[in-house]
Design a protein around this motif. Sequence first.
Motif, PDB file in Angstrom:
ATOM      1  N   PRO A 125       0.779  -1.239   0.000  1.00 35.44           N
ATOM      2  CA  PRO A 125       0.000   0.000   0.000  1.00 35.44           C
ATOM      3  C   PRO A 125       0.811   1.291   0.000  1.00 35.44           C
ATOM      4  N   THR A 126       1.813   1.387   0.855  1.00 37.63           N
ATOM      5  CA  THR A 126       2.589   2.630   0.943  1.00 37.63           C
ATOM      6  C   THR A 126       3.378   2.885  -0.338  1.00 37.63           C
ATOM      7  N   LEU A 127       4.000   1.847  -0.872  1.00 38.99           N
ATOM      8  CA  LEU A 127       4.748   2.021  -2.117  1.00 38.99           C
ATOM      9  C   LEU A 127       3.817   2.374  -3.275  1.00 38.99           C
ATOM     10  N   GLN A 128       2.632   1.800  -3.256  1.00 39.88           N
ATOM     11  CA  GLN A 128       1.654   2.090  -4.311  1.00 39.88           C
ATOM     12  C   GLN A 128       1.307   3.583  -4.320  1.00 39.88           C
ATOM     13  N   ILE A 129       1.058   4.150  -3.166  1.00 36.74           N
ATOM     14  CA  ILE A 129       0.743   5.586  -3.057  1.00 36.74           C
ATOM     15  C   ILE A 129       1.972   6.416  -3.419  1.00 36.74           C
ATOM     16  N   LEU A 130       3.133   6.020  -2.915  1.00 37.52           N
ATOM     17  CA  LEU A 130       4.372   6.758  -3.148  1.00 37.52           C
ATOM     18  C   LEU A 130       4.729   6.796  -4.627  1.00 37.52           C
ATOM     19  N   GLU A 131       4.592   5.675  -5.322  1.00 38.94           N
ATOM     20  CA  GLU A 131       4.945   5.601  -6.739  1.00 38.94           C
ATOM     21  C   GLU A 131       3.866   6.175  -7.640  1.00 38.94           C
ATOM     22  N   GLY A 132       2.623   6.185  -7.169  1.00 38.09           N
ATOM     23  CA  GLY A 132       1.543   6.780  -7.945  1.00 38.09           C
ATOM     24  C   GLY A 132       1.155   6.030  -9.197  1.00 38.09           C
ATOM     25  N   LYS A 133       1.513   4.767  -9.272  1.00 43.28           N
ATOM     26  CA  LYS A 133       1.127   3.969 -10.432  1.00 43.28           C
ATOM     27  C   LYS A 133       0.778   2.560  -9.978  1.00 43.28           C
ATOM     28  N   ASN A 134       0.062   1.848 -10.795  1.00 42.69           N
ATOM     29  CA  ASN A 134      -0.407   0.527 -10.414  1.00 42.69           C
ATOM     30  C   ASN A 134       0.474  -0.552 -11.042  1.00 42.69           C
ATOM     31  N   ASN A 135       1.611  -0.822 -10.399  1.00 44.61           N
ATOM     32  CA  ASN A 135       2.545  -1.836 -10.898  1.00 44.61           C
ATOM     33  C   ASN A 135       2.279  -3.214 -10.320  1.00 44.61           C
ATOM     34  N   TYR A 136       1.459  -3.281  -9.306  1.00 41.11           N
ATOM     35  CA  TYR A 136       1.296  -4.525  -8.579  1.00 41.11           C
ATOM     36  C   TYR A 136      -0.145  -4.998  -8.697  1.00 41.11           C
ATOM     37  N   LYS A 137      -0.338  -6.292  -8.628  1.00 39.13           N
ATOM     38  CA  LYS A 137      -1.645  -6.848  -8.914  1.00 39.13           C
ATOM     39  C   LYS A 137      -2.608  -6.852  -7.745  1.00 39.13           C
ATOM     40  N   GLU A 138      -2.176  -7.340  -6.583  1.00 37.13           N
ATOM     41  CA  GLU A 138      -3.160  -7.641  -5.561  1.00 37.13           C
ATOM     42  C   GLU A 138      -2.671  -7.326  -4.159  1.00 37.13           C
ATOM     43  N   TYR A 139      -3.532  -6.652  -3.408  1.00 35.43           N
ATOM     44  CA  TYR A 139      -3.284  -6.453  -1.981  1.00 35.43           C
ATOM     45  C   TYR A 139      -3.702  -7.736  -1.272  1.00 35.43           C
ATOM     46  N   ARG A 140      -2.818  -8.306  -0.464  1.00 33.61           N
ATOM     47  CA  ARG A 140      -3.091  -9.547   0.263  1.00 33.61           C
ATOM     48  C   ARG A 140      -3.718  -9.210   1.617  1.00 33.61           C
ATOM     49  N   THR A 141      -4.954  -9.609   1.800  1.00 36.71           N
ATOM     50  CA  THR A 141      -5.745  -9.260   2.976  1.00 36.71           C
ATOM     51  C   THR A 141      -5.446 -10.167   4.170  1.00 36.71           C
ATOM     52  N   VAL A 142      -5.977  -9.765   5.334  1.00 34.30           N
ATOM     53  CA  VAL A 142      -5.880 -10.588   6.536  1.00 34.30           C
ATOM     54  C   VAL A 142      -6.515 -11.955   6.283  1.00 34.30           C
ATOM     55  N   ASP A 143      -7.653 -11.992   5.612  1.00 36.85           N
ATOM     56  CA  ASP A 143      -8.302 -13.278   5.310  1.00 36.85           C
ATOM     57  C   ASP A 143      -7.408 -14.159   4.434  1.00 36.85           C
ATOM     58  N   PHE A 144      -6.763 -13.569   3.439  1.00 36.61           N
ATOM     59  CA  PHE A 144      -5.843 -14.320   2.582  1.00 36.61           C
ATOM     60  C   PHE A 144      -4.703 -14.906   3.414  1.00 36.61           C
ATOM     61  N   VAL A 145      -4.100 -14.083   4.271  1.00 34.64           N
ATOM     62  CA  VAL A 145      -2.964 -14.518   5.080  1.00 34.64           C
ATOM     63  C   VAL A 145      -3.399 -15.620   6.054  1.00 34.64           C
ATOM     64  N   LYS A 146      -4.576 -15.481   6.631  1.00 30.72           N
ATOM     65  CA  LYS A 146      -5.076 -16.512   7.542  1.00 30.72           C
ATOM     66  C   LYS A 146      -5.221 -17.855   6.816  1.00 30.72           C
ATOM     67  N   ARG A 147      -5.758 -17.843   5.612  1.00 35.22           N
ATOM     68  CA  ARG A 147      -5.890 -19.085   4.836  1.00 35.22           C
ATOM     69  C   ARG A 147      -4.514 -19.678   4.518  1.00 35.22           C
TER      70      ARG A 147
END
Length: 141
Positions: free
Chosen positions: A100-122
Amino acid sequence: MESTSRENLIAKARAKYVGDEPNYVKFKYKGFVCEIKRHEYLLTLCGYASFRAKYPINNEQYRNALENIDVHGGVTYFEISPSEKVTIGFDCAHYNDLSPTLQILEGKNNYKEYRTVDFVKREIQKMVDQIIKINDQLSAD
């Protein structure tokens, strides 16, 4: 970067990508102590499972099996305490993971998916299931 602008950047990234998700979650799964922790700057998540080693940790087959568990991005954390407590972990700051922080800092969408708490739990549960399977397989040998 001044601390105020750093704090603003983190707040903006948190608002856009993280929302109400907690920074820390602790739970038990099949007797394993599991934790999810958020990186304080990147805001990405890491997952951990801790347990007592079932076999001597210097058993090469056992250690290799644990270090090569199939989990998101691979095992990136492996710690053994003097009392043979093992903690295995992984992180969500790999290629195609949105930080998230790098996404805002770079101002472009280079990455596909934010991994959520639910994803990490699984993923942690998947990791624990593999550890149990490793322990069962070694018991049968």
